[in-house]
Design an enzyme around this catalytic site. Sequence first.
Site, PDB file in Angstrom:
ATOM      1  N   PRO A   1      13.530  -5.100   6.942  1.00 15.51           N
ATOM      2  CA  PRO A   1      14.105  -4.960   5.595  1.00 15.51           C
ATOM      3  C   PRO A   1      14.584  -6.282   5.007  1.00 15.51           C
ATOM      4  CG  PRO A   1      15.587  -4.048   7.261  1.00 15.51           C
ATOM      5  CD  PRO A   1      14.289  -4.331   7.945  1.00 15.51           C
TER       6      PRO A   1
ATOM      7  N   ASP B   1      -6.643  -0.479 -10.093  1.00 14.62           N
ATOM      8  CA  ASP B   1      -5.388   0.108  -9.636  1.00 14.62           C
ATOM      9  C   ASP B   1      -4.190  -0.499 -10.335  1.00 14.62           C
ATOM     10  OD1 ASP B   1      -6.628   1.754  -7.844  1.00 14.62           O
ATOM     11  OD2 ASP B   1      -6.396   0.388  -6.150  1.00 14.62           O
TER      12      ASP B   1
ATOM     13  N   GLU C   1      18.826  -1.693  16.477  1.00 14.22           N
ATOM     14  CA  GLU C   1      19.632  -2.425  15.488  1.00 14.22           C
ATOM     15  C   GLU C   1      18.891  -3.619  14.894  1.00 14.22           C
ATOM     16  OE1 GLU C   1      22.827  -3.196  13.054  1.00 14.22           O
ATOM     17  OE2 GLU C   1      22.419  -1.450  14.323  1.00 14.22           O
TER      18      GLU C   1
END
Length: 247
Positions: free
Chosen positions: A91, A171, A118
């Site tokens: 992330p 697209d 984690e």
Amino acid sequence: MMKIDILSIFPEMFDGVLGHSILKKAADKQAVNYQIVNFREYADNRHQTVDDYPYGGGAGMVLKPQPIFDAVEDLMQKAVSKKPRVILMCPQGERYSQRKAEELSKEDHLIFICGHYEGYDERIREHLITEEISIGDYVLTGGELGAMVVIDSVVRLLPGVLGSEESHIQDSFSTGLLEHPHYTRPADFRGMKVPDVLLSGNHRLIEEWRVKESLRRTHTRRPDLFEDIDLPDEHQKWLSEIKKQDE
């Protein structure tokens, strides 16, 4: 043929995704070869432990460097092409985009590392990978789902994978804009009608309508995308007209 290696301690998660639809067809056409590697098998301890407590304390467990380093290095030694790109799903990484998908689709060999727990030992980031990728500003249980998203978006761009080579060119995001609306039969469904221009057979007018609707949809839903697009003068004119209509 593109080679894609996926490092995961839950390799069975990929069976359904890689074994169906476009991703399976791509493998059947020998456009891509997938290999799923359980990096637990590279652990150098009797219990095949791949995580440990973080130094300094804190919640959660951290993936150890040894199994992942050994797995990636083994794959690199077996690689027949130039040095693979080693991608850490995280992330904290670069936010994924269609532009990145197009960039990765030109590579011969990709290695994806899917973490759990984690986080990763920082030495994996600093000394092993080539880049980190995030599919959005949120946290998943592990990197597997993110890797599936990236792999799907990359493989469909490989030559010969889609039925029409124009499919991915039109697209959303491929041109920098959101894609125009689509319609199919019947022309009148419960009183909801297909725009007349699409039934006209005039290809020039149809293409103009599609571009205008693409501009309109982008202006309405993702105006931020225009910051990175250099529109032709005619398209700029059409966009100005669309903005006036919305005022």
